[in-house]
Motif scaffolding. Structure first.
Motif, PDB file in Angstrom:
ATOM      1  N   VAL A 155      34.976  65.886  29.387  1.00  0.00           N
ATOM      2  CA  VAL A 155      35.260  64.622  30.089  1.00  0.00           C
ATOM      3  C   VAL A 155      34.241  64.381  31.191  1.00  0.00           C
ATOM      4  O   VAL A 155      33.652  63.300  31.306  1.00  0.00           O
ATOM      5  N   ASP A 156      34.021  65.389  32.040  1.00  0.00           N
ATOM      6  CA  ASP A 156      33.096  65.241  33.165  1.00  0.00           C
ATOM      7  C   ASP A 156      31.673  64.982  32.684  1.00  0.00           C
ATOM      8  O   ASP A 156      30.943  64.175  33.269  1.00  0.00           O
ATOM      9  N   LEU A 182      36.468  56.135  36.089  1.00  0.00           N
ATOM     10  CA  LEU A 182      35.613  55.825  34.945  1.00  0.00           C
ATOM     11  C   LEU A 182      36.357  56.162  33.660  1.00  0.00           C
ATOM     12  O   LEU A 182      37.078  57.164  33.587  1.00  0.00           O
ATOM     13  N   ALA A 183      36.201  55.316  32.666  1.00  0.00           N
ATOM     14  CA  ALA A 183      37.066  55.415  31.489  1.00  0.00           C
ATOM     15  C   ALA A 183      36.315  55.698  30.198  1.00  0.00           C
ATOM     16  O   ALA A 183      36.798  55.385  29.114  1.00  0.00           O
ATOM     17  N   TRP A 184      35.115  56.270  30.295  1.00  0.00           N
ATOM     18  CA  TRP A 184      34.486  56.709  29.062  1.00  0.00           C
ATOM     19  C   TRP A 184      35.284  57.864  28.455  1.00  0.00           C
ATOM     20  O   TRP A 184      35.365  57.988  27.246  1.00  0.00           O
ATOM     21  N   ALA A 185      35.879  58.721  29.322  1.00  0.00           N
ATOM     22  CA  ALA A 185      36.628  59.868  28.810  1.00  0.00           C
ATOM     23  C   ALA A 185      37.702  60.302  29.805  1.00  0.00           C
ATOM     24  O   ALA A 185      37.568  60.118  31.021  1.00  0.00           O
ATOM     25  N   ILE A 186      38.785  60.918  29.254  1.00  0.00           N
ATOM     26  CA  ILE A 186      39.877  61.460  30.067  1.00  0.00           C
ATOM     27  C   ILE A 186      40.527  62.577  29.254  1.00  0.00           C
ATOM     28  O   ILE A 186      40.481  62.568  28.016  1.00  0.00           O
ATOM     29  N   THR A 187      41.116  63.575  29.920  1.00  0.00           N
ATOM     30  CA  THR A 187      41.773  64.653  29.173  1.00  0.00           C
ATOM     31  C   THR A 187      43.131  64.181  28.654  1.00  0.00           C
ATOM     32  O   THR A 187      43.769  63.297  29.233  1.00  0.00           O
ATOM     33  N   ILE A 188      43.558  64.820  27.569  1.00  0.00           N
ATOM     34  CA  ILE A 188      44.866  64.501  26.998  1.00  0.00           C
ATOM     35  C   ILE A 188      45.973  64.828  27.994  1.00  0.00           C
ATOM     36  O   ILE A 188      46.949  64.075  28.132  1.00  0.00           O
TER      37      ILE A 188
END
Length: 419
Positions: A214-215, A327-333
């Motif tokens: 994610v980071d 930021l919303a390119w990625a996030i953990t489940i």
């Protein structure tokens, strides 16, 4: 059970209650309605959750923080005076996302409340309201599931199992989730999932299993954007130690870096402003230093700072101010639990625990919003122990509903006989 019936049980019962149901059934909606009505009635509530993220969505605090569990690991340790006052002023203790709360901690809480309140009844005679879904992410550590604890047994809970569905429409996704939950998942449903292994549109949120991925994605993508950079630092006030605990529980970053065209996700609820936790959009420009975010299929919102508080009774122990964005390119489940997303690219290739795939899929509103980029053999596993227990919960909830129907029928018959 319907949402309205569950709220009736919560408000009408002096006993303890477990509120459950599939993702999207409206547990948070019912819980918030119960909180508001109870406050109107003058009840003293402690609103907590097993995780800081869930607690922040209810405007509460973590259970560990509220109960001082980090300070009272030994039963004979002197309980702090502020903790005694906090516990004794509460009538109702609410704990959300209990699937992630282990049984050993719950039993410690029972002992603590009995001791502080000088009351031998379970949890010191306090009304306990639990909410969650045991098919979702399990507790971390060796403490076991909450429903295996002595504290759970002692509560003699009224079960409210909401069977309505408000997040997913009646499409392939709800069929897949129902099949997983009811142990009917087979190759035909798996094929339906694989049909969503297609290229995702740009700037769509990716749900991933590990923080490192994610980071890496978010840092790389914001660096690739051209244009002026705007930075927003988190402001902490009040009890600094408590403020730092609150900070760790939030999805809002300590330093938020934005640029035009950056995809973002809201991490708080503000119905008046037009967004909820999980709302997605894109930064289109800045006005007086604040971002203007165009929601997907929705309005343009000027995003002002949001305040999160850690509350002790009616007093604010600590507060944090930051823009309610990440930021919303990625996030953990893990951090997505409780969110409702229009679209997401889901990578389940490195799934490592029960419920990860189920939680990730259930964040979405529709099947067509799913873009699957990876999957492994553990991705869709749910703990076998939960299936039989879930059936028992259904039966207990139906019993409450049926008794209610019989009482109403008897009342009607009695009224009719007097005519």
């Amino acid at each position: 059970m319907t949402q309205s019936r569950a709220l009736e049980v919560l408000l009408g019962s002096e006993g303890n209650v477990f509120l459950t149901g599939a993702p999207g059934s409206g547990k948070s909606y019912v819980l918030n309605a119960f909180i508001k009505e109870s406050i109107k009635q003058g009840k003293k509530l402690a609103v907590t959750a097993s995780t800081g993220i869930a607690a922040s969505l209810l405007g509460g605090t973590t259970l560990h923080s509220w109960a001082g569990l980090g300070f009272n690991k030994q039963e004979n340790e002197e309980v702090k005076w502020w903790l005694v006052n906090r516990i004794n002023e509460v009538n109702i203790l609410i704990i959300d996302e209990v699937s992630m709360l282990d049984g050993a901690t719950f039993d410690r809480l029972d002992v603590l409340l009995r001791r502080v309140r000088k009351n031998h009844l379970p949890f010191g005679g306090m009304k306990i309201v639990l909410s969650g879904d045991f098919f979702q992410l399990p507790p971390v550590g060796q403490g076991g599931y909450l429903f295996c604890s002595q504290g759970w047994t002692n509560l003699n809970l009224n079960i409210c199992y909401i069977t309505e569905q408000h997040r997913q429409k009646s499409d392939e996704l709800i069929q897949i989730l129902s099949a997983l939950r009811e142990r009917r998942f087979n190759s035909s449903y798996f094929k339906m999932l694989l049909e969503r292994q297609i290229a995702a549109p740009p700037n769509i949120t990716r749900l991933m299993t590990h923080n490192s991925g994610v980071d890496r994605i978010n840092s790389s993508e914001i660096g690739n954007l051209k244009g002026q950079t705007y930075s927003y630092e988190m402001q902490l006030s009040g009890d600094i130690a408590e403020a730092h605990r609150l900070e760790k529980s939030l999805l809002a970053p300590q330093k938020l870096v934005l640029k035009v065209e950056a995809p973002v996700m809201f991490v708080a609820n503000d119905f008046a402003a037009g967004y909820v936790n999980g709302s997605q959009g894109t930064v289109v420009r800045f006005k007086n230093g604040l971002p203007l975010v165009k929601l997907k299929g929705g309005p343009l919102i000027l995003v002002n700072a949001h305040q999160w508080s850690s509350v002790n009774g009616n007093k604010h122990e600590a507060k944090i101010i930051q823009l309610p964005l990440r930021l919303a390119w990625a996030i953990t489940i893990h951090k997505s639990q409780g969110m409702s997303l229009d679209q997401a690219e889901i990578d389940l290739d490195r799934s490592f625990m029960f419920g990860m795939g189920y939680v990730a899929l259930s964040r979405l509103k529709t099947y067509l919003g799913l873009y699957l980029s990876g999957i492994n053999s553990r991705s869709l596993e749910l703990n076998p122990l939960i299936y039989d227990f879930d059936r028992q919960l259904h039966e207990a909830s139906n019993s409450i509903d049926n008794n209610h129907i019989r009482r109403r029928r008897n009342l009607f018959t009695g009224w009719k006989s007097t005519l």
